[in-house]
Design a protein around this motif. Structure first.
Motif, PDB file in Angstrom:
ATOM      1  N   MET B   1      -6.836  20.672  -4.771  1.00 45.13           N
ATOM      2  CA  MET B   1      -7.501  19.420  -4.384  1.00 45.13           C
ATOM      3  C   MET B   1      -6.629  18.204  -4.687  1.00 45.13           C
ATOM      4  O   MET B   1      -6.654  17.214  -3.966  1.00 45.13           O
ATOM      5  CB  MET B   1      -8.832  19.319  -5.145  1.00 45.13           C
ATOM      6  N   ILE B   2      -5.827  18.357  -5.732  1.00 44.19           N
ATOM      7  CA  ILE B   2      -4.981  17.219  -6.105  1.00 44.19           C
ATOM      8  C   ILE B   2      -4.062  16.828  -4.945  1.00 44.19           C
ATOM      9  O   ILE B   2      -3.743  15.662  -4.736  1.00 44.19           O
ATOM     10  CB  ILE B   2      -4.167  17.574  -7.369  1.00 44.19           C
ATOM     11  N   LEU B   3      -3.687  17.820  -4.139  1.00 44.43           N
ATOM     12  CA  LEU B   3      -2.813  17.527  -3.009  1.00 44.43           C
ATOM     13  C   LEU B   3      -3.531  16.662  -1.980  1.00 44.43           C
ATOM     14  O   LEU B   3      -2.941  15.756  -1.392  1.00 44.43           O
ATOM     15  CB  LEU B   3      -2.344  18.825  -2.355  1.00 44.43           C
ATOM     16  N   VAL B   4      -4.789  16.953  -1.786  1.00 46.08           N
ATOM     17  CA  VAL B   4      -5.554  16.141  -0.840  1.00 46.08           C
ATOM     18  C   VAL B   4      -5.618  14.706  -1.328  1.00 46.08           C
ATOM     19  O   VAL B   4      -5.448  13.759  -0.560  1.00 46.08           O
ATOM     20  CB  VAL B   4      -6.967  16.715  -0.669  1.00 46.08           C
ATOM     21  N   TRP B   5      -5.814  14.577  -2.616  1.00 46.08           N
ATOM     22  CA  TRP B   5      -5.878  13.216  -3.159  1.00 46.08           C
ATOM     23  C   TRP B   5      -4.567  12.480  -2.980  1.00 46.08           C
ATOM     24  O   TRP B   5      -4.551  11.285  -2.719  1.00 46.08           O
ATOM     25  CB  TRP B   5      -6.276  13.249  -4.641  1.00 46.08           C
ATOM     26  N   LEU B   6      -3.456  13.196  -3.124  1.00 46.29           N
ATOM     27  CA  LEU B   6      -2.152  12.546  -2.941  1.00 46.29           C
ATOM     28  C   LEU B   6      -2.067  11.880  -1.568  1.00 46.29           C
ATOM     29  O   LEU B   6      -1.443  10.839  -1.399  1.00 46.29           O
ATOM     30  CB  LEU B   6      -1.027  13.577  -3.055  1.00 46.29           C
ATOM     31  N   ILE B   7      -2.718  12.513  -0.581  1.00 41.55           N
ATOM     32  CA  ILE B   7      -2.695  11.936   0.760  1.00 41.55           C
ATOM     33  C   ILE B   7      -3.795  10.902   0.926  1.00 41.55           C
ATOM     34  O   ILE B   7      -3.610   9.849   1.510  1.00 41.55           O
ATOM     35  CB  ILE B   7      -2.862  13.047   1.815  1.00 41.55           C
ATOM     36  N   LEU B   8      -4.929  11.249   0.359  1.00 41.68           N
ATOM     37  CA  LEU B   8      -6.118  10.443   0.612  1.00 41.68           C
ATOM     38  C   LEU B   8      -6.074   9.095  -0.106  1.00 41.68           C
ATOM     39  O   LEU B   8      -6.513   8.079   0.449  1.00 41.68           O
ATOM     40  CB  LEU B   8      -7.355  11.239   0.173  1.00 41.68           C
ATOM     41  N   ILE B   9      -5.563   9.094  -1.330  1.00 45.94           N
ATOM     42  CA  ILE B   9      -5.599   7.851  -2.101  1.00 45.94           C
ATOM     43  C   ILE B   9      -4.891   6.704  -1.366  1.00 45.94           C
ATOM     44  O   ILE B   9      -5.450   5.613  -1.260  1.00 45.94           O
ATOM     45  CB  ILE B   9      -5.020   8.067  -3.514  1.00 45.94           C
ATOM     46  N   PRO B  10      -3.689   6.930  -0.820  1.00 44.86           N
ATOM     47  CA  PRO B  10      -3.089   5.817  -0.072  1.00 44.86           C
ATOM     48  C   PRO B  10      -3.960   5.355   1.090  1.00 44.86           C
ATOM     49  O   PRO B  10      -4.035   4.148   1.367  1.00 44.86           O
ATOM     50  CB  PRO B  10      -1.779   6.403   0.437  1.00 44.86           C
ATOM     51  N   PHE B  11      -4.641   6.300   1.746  1.00 39.27           N
ATOM     52  CA  PHE B  11      -5.490   5.880   2.860  1.00 39.27           C
ATOM     53  C   PHE B  11      -6.636   5.006   2.369  1.00 39.27           C
ATOM     54  O   PHE B  11      -6.921   3.954   2.938  1.00 39.27           O
ATOM     55  CB  PHE B  11      -6.039   7.115   3.592  1.00 39.27           C
ATOM     56  N   ILE B  12      -7.250   5.436   1.278  1.00 37.58           N
ATOM     57  CA  ILE B  12      -8.363   4.645   0.734  1.00 37.58           C
ATOM     58  C   ILE B  12      -7.857   3.305   0.234  1.00 37.58           C
ATOM     59  O   ILE B  12      -8.435   2.252   0.512  1.00 37.58           O
ATOM     60  CB  ILE B  12      -9.054   5.433  -0.400  1.00 37.58           C
ATOM     61  N   GLY B  13      -6.717   3.359  -0.491  1.00 40.70           N
ATOM     62  CA  GLY B  13      -6.142   2.115  -0.999  1.00 40.70           C
ATOM     63  C   GLY B  13      -5.847   1.158   0.145  1.00 40.70           C
ATOM     64  O   GLY B  13      -6.046  -0.060   0.031  1.00 40.70           O
ATOM     65  N   GLY B  14      -5.370   1.700   1.255  1.00 42.52           N
ATOM     66  CA  GLY B  14      -5.075   0.858   2.410  1.00 42.52           C
ATOM     67  C   GLY B  14      -6.328   0.170   2.930  1.00 42.52           C
ATOM     68  O   GLY B  14      -6.322  -1.045   3.190  1.00 42.52           O
ATOM     69  N   LEU B  15      -7.393   0.937   3.042  1.00 45.50           N
ATOM     70  CA  LEU B  15      -8.644   0.346   3.521  1.00 45.50           C
ATOM     71  C   LEU B  15      -9.120  -0.740   2.572  1.00 45.50           C
ATOM     72  O   LEU B  15      -9.531  -1.815   3.000  1.00 45.50           O
ATOM     73  CB  LEU B  15      -9.709   1.440   3.641  1.00 45.50           C
ATOM     74  N   LEU B  16      -9.013  -0.442   1.280  1.00 44.22           N
ATOM     75  CA  LEU B  16      -9.473  -1.419   0.286  1.00 44.22           C
ATOM     76  C   LEU B  16      -8.667  -2.702   0.391  1.00 44.22           C
ATOM     77  O   LEU B  16      -9.227  -3.801   0.393  1.00 44.22           O
ATOM     78  CB  LEU B  16      -9.353  -0.836  -1.120  1.00 44.22           C
ATOM     79  N   SER B  17      -7.357  -2.576   0.473  1.00 46.79           N
ATOM     80  CA  SER B  17      -6.588  -3.817   0.478  1.00 46.79           C
ATOM     81  C   SER B  17      -6.809  -4.576   1.791  1.00 46.79           C
ATOM     82  O   SER B  17      -6.729  -5.799   1.820  1.00 46.79           O
ATOM     83  CB  SER B  17      -5.099  -3.580   0.216  1.00 46.79           C
ATOM     84  N   TRP B  18      -7.109  -3.851   2.851  1.00 47.37           N
ATOM     85  CA  TRP B  18      -7.423  -4.535   4.107  1.00 47.37           C
ATOM     86  C   TRP B  18      -8.663  -5.415   3.928  1.00 47.37           C
ATOM     87  O   TRP B  18      -8.692  -6.572   4.306  1.00 47.37           O
ATOM     88  CB  TRP B  18      -7.648  -3.461   5.177  1.00 47.37           C
ATOM     89  N   GLN B  19      -9.656  -4.812   3.308  1.00 48.52           N
ATOM     90  CA  GLN B  19     -10.899  -5.549   3.122  1.00 48.52           C
ATOM     91  C   GLN B  19     -10.775  -6.628   2.047  1.00 48.52           C
ATOM     92  O   GLN B  19     -11.438  -7.653   2.110  1.00 48.52           O
ATOM     93  CB  GLN B  19     -12.028  -4.580   2.754  1.00 48.52           C
ATOM     94  N   ALA B  20      -9.887  -6.376   1.086  1.00 41.43           N
ATOM     95  CA  ALA B  20      -9.790  -7.301  -0.046  1.00 41.43           C
ATOM     96  C   ALA B  20      -9.254  -8.656   0.383  1.00 41.43           C
ATOM     97  O   ALA B  20      -9.387  -9.638  -0.332  1.00 41.43           O
ATOM     98  CB  ALA B  20      -8.897  -6.707  -1.124  1.00 41.43           C
ATOM     99  N   GLU B  21      -8.628  -8.703   1.560  1.00 39.35           N
ATOM    100  CA  GLU B  21      -8.053  -9.975   1.967  1.00 39.35           C
ATOM    101  C   GLU B  21      -9.120 -11.055   2.123  1.00 39.35           C
ATOM    102  O   GLU B  21      -8.838 -12.249   2.040  1.00 39.35           O
ATOM    103  CB  GLU B  21      -7.292  -9.791   3.277  1.00 39.35           C
ATOM    104  N   ARG B  22     -10.341 -10.606   2.364  1.00 40.00           N
ATOM    105  CA  ARG B  22     -11.421 -11.596   2.462  1.00 40.00           C
ATOM    106  C   ARG B  22     -11.540 -12.427   1.202  1.00 40.00           C
ATOM    107  O   ARG B  22     -11.985 -13.560   1.235  1.00 40.00           O
ATOM    108  CB  ARG B  22     -12.767 -10.890   2.646  1.00 40.00           C
ATOM    109  N   TYR B  23     -11.197 -11.787   0.067  1.00 39.23           N
ATOM    110  CA  TYR B  23     -11.437 -12.483  -1.207  1.00 39.23           C
ATOM    111  C   TYR B  23     -10.238 -13.303  -1.634  1.00 39.23           C
ATOM    112  O   TYR B  23     -10.392 -14.422  -2.090  1.00 39.23           O
ATOM    113  CB  TYR B  23     -11.827 -11.483  -2.280  1.00 39.23           C
ATOM    114  N   SER B  24      -9.054 -12.739  -1.526  1.00 39.90           N
ATOM    115  CA  SER B  24      -7.890 -13.542  -1.879  1.00 39.90           C
ATOM    116  C   SER B  24      -6.670 -12.904  -1.244  1.00 39.90           C
ATOM    117  O   SER B  24      -6.692 -11.744  -0.838  1.00 39.90           O
ATOM    118  CB  SER B  24      -7.714 -13.614  -3.398  1.00 39.90           C
ATOM    119  N   ARG B  25      -5.612 -13.663  -1.171  1.00 42.19           N
ATOM    120  CA  ARG B  25      -4.435 -13.142  -0.531  1.00 42.19           C
ATOM    121  C   ARG B  25      -3.629 -12.257  -1.484  1.00 42.19           C
ATOM    122  O   ARG B  25      -2.883 -11.380  -1.079  1.00 42.19           O
ATOM    123  CB  ARG B  25      -3.576 -14.304  -0.049  1.00 42.19           C
ATOM    124  N   GLY B  26      -3.810 -12.522  -2.795  1.00 44.74           N
ATOM    125  CA  GLY B  26      -3.048 -11.731  -3.760  1.00 44.74           C
ATOM    126  C   GLY B  26      -3.658 -10.360  -3.997  1.00 44.74           C
ATOM    127  O   GLY B  26      -2.953  -9.406  -4.314  1.00 44.74           O
TER     128      GLY B  26
END
Lengths: 634, 528
Positions: B1-26
């Motif tokens: 399962m750890i292998l799936v996370w290695l792939i999945l975490i960047p995808f989730i992180g990407g979505l989060l940072s996309w949405q986070a721009e609403r709050y601040s640019r940093g």
């Protein structure tokens, strides 16, 4: 106390790191203490370890200090291991000893330069790399140091980077030696394929078992190694970088381009002599290249006007002697000459640096003259250095050069011996030309002054044009010690007999007695000719320069036989041309044809859609005819 | 399962940072950085704790044994076509995953100041691309592999097309992005055809429809068929590597890409091709690969020399580095097809070393561009006296690029050459001339950019009070110093990498050796 051996290179490395990270933040004095002190500690360690080595000689003739495994892939194993034997101890002593003196001198010479700390950091890195080169017991470890010194040489030649000419000289040095290095790398590939190791001792044990003397592969390997050696040691045909390398600060010329790095080729051949001896052809080439280089460089030195270039060609010529000796199988005299040459050539270079500063950064000897009164101590150094260079009896050069020539004769290499003898004559002519024109004769700098050619950068507070000597200890001490070494260095007995074989001399023959005296006679003849030509009758060379044929020869010599021109035409120009015309990458253009073709086809196809009924009918009819024709003819 | 996370975490992180721009640019930057630092830490932890003496590559299930990986994960995905979500990790993929995550951290760090527009969406693309690349390195199902192979393209396309540069005289970032896309897409199609053909052949022979790596490894095929299918794979990887003459997308892509895009491209995207050859190209088609080896090696030689010559005449510093990459990748092609253990280990080290050194050079290009607003080398000159720290660092990486011993690139190139010499002496000797050419172009760059008299500053560039340009910030210095340390570590103690890669490398070598000595196949064909 052999375990202290790694400290020899650890000190300069630490010095390098401190200086590199402290750039701009260290005062000049502090930088000098670090930079010079680190090499001093290294020299002290060498002395300590060397004493221990000589008093507790190992049975095998060598101590090996393994550090760690560099690479281990299948059968390919390379260790970082230091090997101390008579040969590496000799090199170690020269590098750290002479290196320390040159660092001390440099700390005086470079005062006030913007890049003082940077300069010393490169110098320290150089010393460390050079120590890798001579301590490595594996050819790849040796290659590590070999490339490292090349980089440091590059950095130091181009040290005054604002002048693009210095950068060009530095690149030339690196690239030309890289050509040699690549030959050497190919030799390493062959050796690994054949023997499964690059450990020098192993190779020297295995090679004679596998290869008969004269085997083609043995010759190929030895010739490729020789390619590396001639690149580093500025021998024919890869010699052209050395004179340009004089663009670096003078202490660099003394350390790298006279005493240590340029002799790495000599060291390499001595170190792998078993491989060379498997190929008589390669041995002939070693000796032949040495002989031809020493003559060509000797003639070239005769026509140079830049004090450092004269010394550069002289270095090339002296290394030619070492190659000559090795070609004759006289390895011990070759290494002996390597050491004495380090003493007297370092002395000559440092003195010339002192002359250059005394003359306010003037390097043209024809703008000097009569300097012996102005800077007597430097004159004494220069004179002693020249006497040693010309093998004046009982100076250091006398012992080493005489031994080379004597052994070349006794081993039956008469043509090498003759070349060396004539070279001794040439050496005396060009060396004393330097002495006579610089230190005697008219004081030409007065004319320059009178004609208003005073020098811009007189930052030492003296009257413009008036030569001025240095009076500080950091200037005098290195010169004084080197002066002593240049005189008495010939009495040093090197512990080489366990490492390097004696030359094969048939039946203890010592040859006719007069043979031993001929080099002295040749040198004296050169001295006299030089005195006549350049001091007594200066109108003779002037007249020669006017004769058409003699002027042409003079031009040829001055331009070092036109090798630069040849290589530019053969290699550099075509490469630059090919790079220039293909700047935009023609393959991109070719592939661009595919979309262009598609676009063309599309527009053709679009053009058929005219909307005209008659056109459509005609095309349909033509198509039908074609179809019927095909079916009918089938 | 750890292998799936290695792939999945960047995808989730990407979505989060996309949405986070609403709050601040940093915020998107920090999220992206923490995400990648997290997966980097995870992958290093995997390295430290795993046993990398096993690999499933080269396994022939016919022997009746179960192929095993250091870590393996398999889940149902699309059973109707025989595709499963199958991931596996061995030493080779681990090293490249670590490299990917490291380069990912650097790519985020180097865009900290550069990217001002759509910060969130930028990091989404960057992280998805990185996740896709990790997927490529882990996938053990050809359908999944192809999925990731295509999936990393789209974010890269956007990175170039949206945040790229339109340098004067260039053809524009959109042109470069489309060129990149078409090249990779078209060549990917060749690979898809090969994959499908293999799957059908396998089904014909065994009656089982499967995209699985282990199943397909012993697909029976005739020599002719093997040859064509091998070419399909080679085509895709040759474009990506890139092998001359399929390289011309690379200089354009690098020329227009933002710094992070270039770092990503040079640092890891090019390595997917070498990985693909090692993992799939050679194990699937050993005989055809062995027969093709001379051609491939000569293509490598052409690449080394051609890239070096063209690099020499470039004036745009990023195109310069791009062409040097082409030259360096030539060594990798030679090493892969030489197929000896030394050469293959050299390939692994060279991949990592080039990833680090080319990445560093692109970061430096970006830093110079930030300060001088130009990438034209002829307008640089004399930078040595303009900055205290940037020039020596650039010199260091130029020295790495020219193959100075003590740095990782030397180990890679030397091992490749020494290992290839036995297989192809002439190729090796000509390739060795690349060492000379590397010195020529690297030092020429140093001369034109750093040495010489200081050039007049481009318009709008101001010196500070000390008469210098703004030197590297702490962030930039930390990046550079860590890259330098890694490159030196790789140069002085490469064993740590080579021990990890040992099992997969030996597996590939065994397959290759079996294919080149036909009589042995019958005996050892089962299990290397």
């Amino acid at each position: 106390m052999i375990s202290y051996l790694p400290l020899v290179f650890v000190f300069p490395l630490i010095g390098f790191l401190i200086l590199a990270f402290g750039r701009g933040r260290l005062s000049e004095n502090l930088a000098a203490i670090v930079g010079v002190g680190s090499v001093g500690l290294s020299a002290a360690t060498t002395a300590y370890v060397g004493y221990d080595f000589l008093t507790h000689l190992p049975a095998s003739g060598a101590y090996v200090v393994p550090l760690w495994t560099w690479m281990s892939v299948g059968t390919f194993n390379v260790e970082f291991a230091l090997k101390l034997d008579g040969l590496s101890l000799t090199m170690l002593s020269v590098i750290t000893g002479v290196g320390f003196l040159i660092h001390l001198f440099a700390s005086w010479y470079m005062r006030g330069d913007d890049g003082y700390g940077r300069f010393l950091s490169y110098m320290n890195l150089f010393v460390a790399s050079m120590l890798f080169l001579v301590l490595g017991d594996d050819l790849l470890f040796l290659y590590f140091g070999w490339e490292g010194v090349g980089l440091c040489s590059y950095l130091l030649i181009g040290f005054w980077y604002k002048d693009a000419a210095n950068g060009a000289a530095a690149r030339k040095a690196f690239v030309i030696t890289r050509v040699g290095d690549t030959f050497m790398a190919i030799a390493l590939f062959i050796l690994y394929r054949e023997f499964g190791t690059l450990n020098i001792d192993e190779l020297q044990r295995l090679a004679p078992q596998a290869w008969a003397v004269g085997a083609p592969l043995a010759t190929a390997t030895a010739m490729l190694l020789l390619g590396g050696a001639v690149g580093k040691s500025a021998q024919l045909p890869l010699q052209t970088w050395l004179p340009d390398a004089m663009a670096g600060p003078t202490p660099v010329s003394a350390l790298i381009h006279a005493a240590t790095m340029v002799t790495a080729g000599v060291y390499l051949i001595a170190r792998t002599h078993v491989l060379f001896e498997l190929s008589p052809v390669a041995m002939q080439w070693v000796g032949g290249i040495g002989a031809v280089t020493l003559l060509l460089a000797g003639f070239t030195a005769l026509m140079q006007t830049d004090i450092k270039k004269i010394l550069a060609y002289s270095t090339m010529s002296q290394i030619g002697y070492m190659f000559l000796a090795e070609g004759a199988g006289a390895y011990q005299p070759a290494v002996f000459h390597l050491m004495t040459h380090a003493f007297f050539k370092a002395l000559l270079f440092l003195s010339s640096g002192s002359v250059i500063l005394a003359m306010h950064h003037e390097q043209d000897i024809f703008k000097m003259g009569g300097l012996y009164k102005k800077i007597p101590f430097v004159f004494a150094c220069m004179l002693i250095g020249t006497l040693a260079l010309t093998a004046f009896p009982f100076t250091s050069g006398y012992f080493s050069k005489d031994e080379i020539l004597h052994q070349a004769y006794l081993t039956g290499h008469y043509e090498l011996w003759a070349a060396g003898l004539f070279g001794a004559f040439l050496t005396a002519v060009y060396s004393f030309r330097l002495i006579f024109i610089t230190f005697f004769g008219p004081e030409r700098w007065r004319q320059a002054q009178a004609h208003g050619h005073g020098h811009g950068h007189d930052d030492h507070g003296h009257g413009a044009g008036e030569p001025h000597g240095a009076h500080t200890l950091d200037h005098h001490i290195p010169l004084a010690i080197l002066l002593v070494l240049a005189v008495v260095g010939g009495y040093i007995h090197l512990p080489l007999s366990a490492v390097l074989p004696e030359a094969h001399i048939a039946g203890g023959d010592h040859g006719p007695a007069y043979i031993a005296h001929l080099p002295f006679v040749a040198s004296m003849a050169g001295l006299v000719v030089s005195w006549l030509l350049f001091l007594q009758f200066p109108q003779v060379p002037a007249a020669l320069a006017r004769g058409a044929a003699t002027a042409w020869i003079g031009k040829l010599w001055k331009n070092a036989w036109g090798f630069d021109w040849l290589y530019d035409a053969l290699f550099k120009a075509p490469f630059v041309w090919a790079a220039r015309i293909n700047r935009n990458d023609f393959i991109d253009g070719l592939i661009g044809l595919i979309p262009a073709g598609l676009r063309g086809a599309a527009s053709l196809a679009t053009a058929t859609q005219t909307g005209g009924l008659r056109w459509y009918a005609a095309v349909a009819g033509a198509g039908l005819c074609l179809l019927i024709a095909v079916v009918a003819l089938h | 399962m750890i292998l799936v996370w290695l792939i999945l975490i960047p995808f989730i992180g990407g979505l989060l940072s996309w949405q986070a721009e609403r709050y601040s640019r940093g915020l998107p930057r920090w999220i992206a950085l923490l995400t990648m630092a997290g997966v980097l830490g995870t992958s290093i932890w995997l390295w430290a704790t795993g046993d990398y003496s096993i690999t499933g590559t080269g396994f022939a299930a016919a022997a009746g044994q179960t192929p095993s990986w250091t870590i393996e994960f398999q889940a149902q995905w699309i059973p109707s076509i025989g595709a499963s979500f199958h991931l596996g990790l061995d030493g080779l993929s681990l090293l490249l995953v670590v490299l990917t995550n490291l380069i990912g951290v650097l790519a985020i760090a180097c865009s900290w100041k550069e990217i001002e527009r759509n910060v969130g969406f930028f990091h989404l693309n960057l992280l998805w691309n990185l996740g896709g690349v990790v997927g490529i390195f882990l996938a053990l199902d050809m359908f999944l592999f192809f999925f990731f192979w295509e999936m990393m393209l789209v974010p890269m396309f956007f990175l170039i097309a949206l945040w790229g540069h339109n340098i004067p005289g260039g053809k524009g970032r959109v042109y470069a992005a489309i060129k990149f896309f078409i090249y990779t897409q078209a060549s990917g199609f060749l690979m898809l055809v090969s994959i499908l053909a293999m799957v059908f052949l396998h089904q014909q022979a065994t009656g089982k429809l499967s995209f699985d790596y282990h199943d397909l490894l012993n697909t029976p095929m005739g020599a002719q068929v093997e040859w064509w299918l091998m070419l399909g794979f080679f085509g895709a990887f040759a474009v990506k590597m890139p092998v001359v003459p399929f390289h011309t997308w690379l200089p354009d892509a690098h020329g227009q890409a933002p710094t992070a895009g270039s770092v990503d491209l040079a640092g890891i995207l090019l390595k997917t091709a070498a990985y693909g050859l090692l993992r799939f190209g050679i194990p699937f088609f050993p005989h055809a690969s062995a027969a093709f080896a001379p051609v491939a090696m000569w293509l490598g030689v052409v690449g080394i020399i051609y890239g070096a010559v063209v690099a020499f005449s470039q004036t745009d510093i990023k195109r310069f580095v791009a062409y040097t990459s082409i030259s360096h990748m030539g060594f990798i092609v030679i090493g892969i097809y030489a197929g000896t253990e030394q050469a293959l280990q050299g390939v692994v080290v060279q991949m990592i070393a080039h990833g680090l050194s080319a990445g560093a050079l692109f970061i430096l290009c970006g830093e110079i561009y930030e300060r001088l607003h130009t990438r034209d080398i002829s307008k640089m000159g004399g930078l040595w006296s303009r900055f205290p720290n940037l020039p020596p660092i650039m010199l260091f990486f130029s020295a790495a690029s020219l193959g100075l011993p003590g740095l990782g690139n030397f180990v890679g190139e030397f091992l490749i050459l020494v290992g290839s010499f036995d297989a192809a002496p002439v190729v090796t000797i000509i390739a060795a001339s690349g060492l000379i050419l590397a010195a020529v172009y690297s030092l020429y760059l140093v001369q034109r950019a750093l040495h010489g008299a200081p050039q007049p500053l481009p318009e709008g560039v101001q010196l500070n009070k000390q008469g210098l340009l703004k030197d590297l910030s702490k962030r930039e210095l930390v990046m550079m110093l860590s890259l330098m340390a890694l490159l030196m570590g790789l140069g002085l103690y490469p064993q740590i990498v080579m021990d990890t890669a040992k099992a997969p490398v030996q597996a590939v070598q065994t397959i290759y050796k079996a294919a080149t000595t036909p009589s042995v196949v019958a005996v050892t064909g089962a299990n290397p």
